[in-house]
Design a protein around this motif. Sequence first.
Motif, PDB file in Angstrom:
ATOM      1  N   ALA A   1      -6.560  -0.596   5.975  1.00  8.87           N
ATOM      2  CA  ALA A   1      -6.409  -2.045   6.207  1.00  8.87           C
ATOM      3  C   ALA A   1      -4.929  -2.410   6.256  1.00  8.87           C
ATOM      4  CB  ALA A   1      -7.118  -2.823   5.095  1.00  8.87           C
ATOM      5  N   TRP A   2      -4.162  -1.833   5.323  1.00  5.18           N
ATOM      6  CA  TRP A   2      -2.718  -2.138   5.253  1.00  5.18           C
ATOM      7  C   TRP A   2      -2.024  -1.674   6.544  1.00  5.18           C
ATOM      8  CZ3 TRP A   2       1.349   1.515   5.039  1.00  5.18           C
ATOM      9  CH2 TRP A   2       2.600   1.019   4.686  1.00  5.18           C
ATOM     10  N   PHE A   3      -2.414  -0.492   7.021  1.00  4.59           N
ATOM     11  CA  PHE A   3      -1.767   0.071   8.209  1.00  4.59           C
ATOM     12  C   PHE A   3      -2.140  -0.733   9.456  1.00  4.59           C
ATOM     13  CE2 PHE A   3      -1.386   2.729  11.889  1.00  4.59           C
ATOM     14  CZ  PHE A   3      -0.258   3.511  11.673  1.00  4.59           C
ATOM     15  N   THR A   4      -3.429  -0.953   9.654  1.00 12.32           N
ATOM     16  CA  THR A   4      -3.853  -1.616  10.896  1.00 12.32           C
ATOM     17  C   THR A   4      -3.394  -3.075  10.924  1.00 12.32           C
ATOM     18  OG1 THR A   4      -6.021  -1.937   9.904  1.00 12.32           O
ATOM     19  CG2 THR A   4      -5.851  -0.178  11.471  1.00 12.32           C
ATOM     20  N   ALA A   5      -3.258  -3.698   9.749  1.00  8.87           N
ATOM     21  CA  ALA A   5      -2.766  -5.084   9.722  1.00  8.87           C
ATOM     22  C   ALA A   5      -1.361  -5.152  10.309  1.00  8.87           C
ATOM     23  CB  ALA A   5      -2.770  -5.609   8.291  1.00  8.87           C
ATOM     24  N   GLN A   6      -0.597  -4.080  10.158  1.00  9.04           N
ATOM     25  CA  GLN A   6       0.802  -4.127  10.606  1.00  9.04           C
ATOM     26  C   GLN A   6       1.014  -3.506  11.985  1.00  9.04           C
ATOM     27  OE1 GLN A   6       3.690  -3.510   7.138  1.00  9.04           O
ATOM     28  NE2 GLN A   6       1.860  -2.388   6.545  1.00  9.04           N
TER      29      GLN A   6
ATOM     30  N   MET B   1       0.895 -10.265  17.466  1.00  5.57           N
ATOM     31  CA  MET B   1       0.941 -10.193  15.990  1.00  5.57           C
ATOM     32  C   MET B   1       2.135  -9.346  15.558  1.00  5.57           C
ATOM     33  SD  MET B   1      -1.877  -8.299  13.587  1.00  5.57           S
ATOM     34  CE  MET B   1      -1.587  -6.664  14.224  1.00  5.57           C
ATOM     35  N   ASN B   2       3.053  -9.914  14.755  1.00  2.00           N
ATOM     36  CA  ASN B   2       4.059  -9.010  14.202  1.00  2.00           C
ATOM     37  C   ASN B   2       3.571  -8.487  12.842  1.00  2.00           C
ATOM     38  OD1 ASN B   2       4.918 -10.628  12.047  1.00  2.00           O
ATOM     39  ND2 ASN B   2       6.267 -11.800  13.407  1.00  2.00           N
ATOM     40  N   SER B   3       4.301  -7.479  12.324  1.00  2.00           N
ATOM     41  CA  SER B   3       3.734  -6.775  11.172  1.00  2.00           C
ATOM     42  C   SER B   3       3.642  -7.664   9.941  1.00  2.00           C
ATOM     43  CB  SER B   3       4.525  -5.507  10.878  1.00  2.00           C
ATOM     44  OG  SER B   3       5.785  -5.832  10.391  1.00  2.00           O
ATOM     45  N   SER B   4       4.577  -8.630   9.796  1.00  2.00           N
ATOM     46  CA  SER B   4       4.486  -9.425   8.576  1.00  2.00           C
ATOM     47  C   SER B   4       3.370 -10.462   8.661  1.00  2.00           C
ATOM     48  CB  SER B   4       5.832 -10.054   8.232  1.00  2.00           C
ATOM     49  OG  SER B   4       6.163 -11.012   9.189  1.00  2.00           O
TER      50      SER B   4
END
Length: 483
Positions: free
Chosen positions: A109-114, A1-4
């Motif tokens: 959520a924003w942090f772990t998604a990336q 998974m990349n951050s975007s």
Amino acid sequence: MNSSTGLQALEARLQQDLDLLELPAKAWVPPRQYQGEQVRDVVVIGAGMCGLAATAKLLLSGIDNIVTYDAAAAGQEGPWVTFARMETLRSPKTLHGPALGLPQLTFRAWFTAQWGVDAWEALDKIPKAQWMDYLVWYRQVLNLPVHNGVRITGITQQESLIALELSGAETGRVLTRRLVLATGRSGLGGAAVPEFLRHVDRHLWAHSADPIDFAQLKGKRVAVIGAGASSMDNAATALEAGAATVDLLIRRKEMPRINKMTGIGSQGVVHGMFQLPDSWKWKFVDYTATMQTPPPRASTLRVSRHANAHFFLDCAINAVTQQGDALLIDTTQGEMTYDFLIAATGFANDFHGRSEFAALAPHIRSWADGRYRPEMGAPRASLLQAPDLGPDFAFRERQPGACPILAHIHCFNDAAMLTHGKVSGDIPAVSAGADRLVRALAASLFAEDVETHFANLQAFDKPELLGDEWIDSTPLLKQENGL
Ligand SMILES: Cc1cc2nc3c(=O)[nH]c(=O)nc-3n(C[C@H](O)[C@H](O)[C@H](O)COP(=O)(O)OP(=O)(O)OC[C@H]3O[C@@H](n4cnc5c(N)ncnc54)[C@H](O)[C@@H]3O)c2cc1C
């Protein structure tokens, strides 16, 4: 998974949650015009954390004829990447802050998604610039109507409406029915500057919220007033920039060590403080101010690890005299000489300190105007200056009838703390504050338009039953009964 791709997946989940909750709610406020001019339902001044949370909550609640202005450029709002000189936030990383009850909208959520769960576990405190990045994403993902580079320079009454003067990227005037001041800590006054500095040339001192060219402090003797978080952050930045010495001049005999209000933080405090009798509100806030909030341990160590940093306690300042390009500071510990001074002395609620409030300032009722009573405790100046707000965060008039629009101007910033508790300044309870504010705005807009809503009720004629769903058996019954 990349951050975007991680972020895209998060945004899809957020959208799904919004759909499940039927958010945003359908728009319901009747449009208004004034002599052919569009009238906004709500304008928010300030797109920092509080302004964003309020704007988001308004949109989710179906109040969509709104706009939010911020004088700062996009991504520069608030202190985080301007005058905040700490390395990380003080707050724990897990706070849900402005997420408004939506898990996918949290910093976590924003942090772990990336960067994934392992990086989350490894993260200690949130770097301040990363918090700004999160706020930028928050605004983008919710498509908030923020206009940057626009300063509100005047606020006046136009019959029952509020007229705002704009300058910067947009000019002219905007009319609105309600106004939210999400203008931050300095938003109702500005920097609190001690009397002894007022006559001193500005090239020799700065307030901690000023832009400071720290490179210029290389090799200089620097004094910092205060023992709070900002004094540590500014002292550390000066030391890291190569200052010859940095002295912290601290009036107290001991460093404050215990963060009292954080210690008792709970949903009881969030929702209960503002319902308490005034005497209890005063007691809590006055006690907290007396005990003072300590600087974070990491920030203090960031200073004390330098051998050329000195902490002078019980060191109150009597006078500051300019001697050529130096400052002679007379303290309770004797005289000291410096090349530059940083006053980490906080902010004041002096409405007269901001030109945009000039027309309103004389009419704003503060706690000094009768809400404070001596039996509450000692008359602390910073609390007496606090605005006396209603349960909807609206200002009150000093003289009833002298400035009626104050009832439609809502103070959603740090100055609301004495009346409302800490729900409109810090990260922990900003969602609760935005919820309280927007419920009140929805109720008052609805009440003001009640005739239209009643007319809509009468005019509504879409049938649910078409008339073919049943047969009236009464005629048969009558026949059977010989009637
Ligand atoms: C250095 C520092 C560190 C902090 N660290 C923490 C922390 O770790 N944890 C925590 O919970 N809290 C912290 N806080 C407290 C609080 O979270 C911040 O102050 C936060 O920025 C408050 O958000 P806000 O939206 O009220 O104000 P701000 O973020 O200051 O936003 C106000 C906005 O209003 C705009 N504005 C003001 N007047 C006008 C005008 N006339 N026209 C147009 N725009 C205008 C400004 O440009 C600004 O962008 C910190 C505060 C400071 C100062």
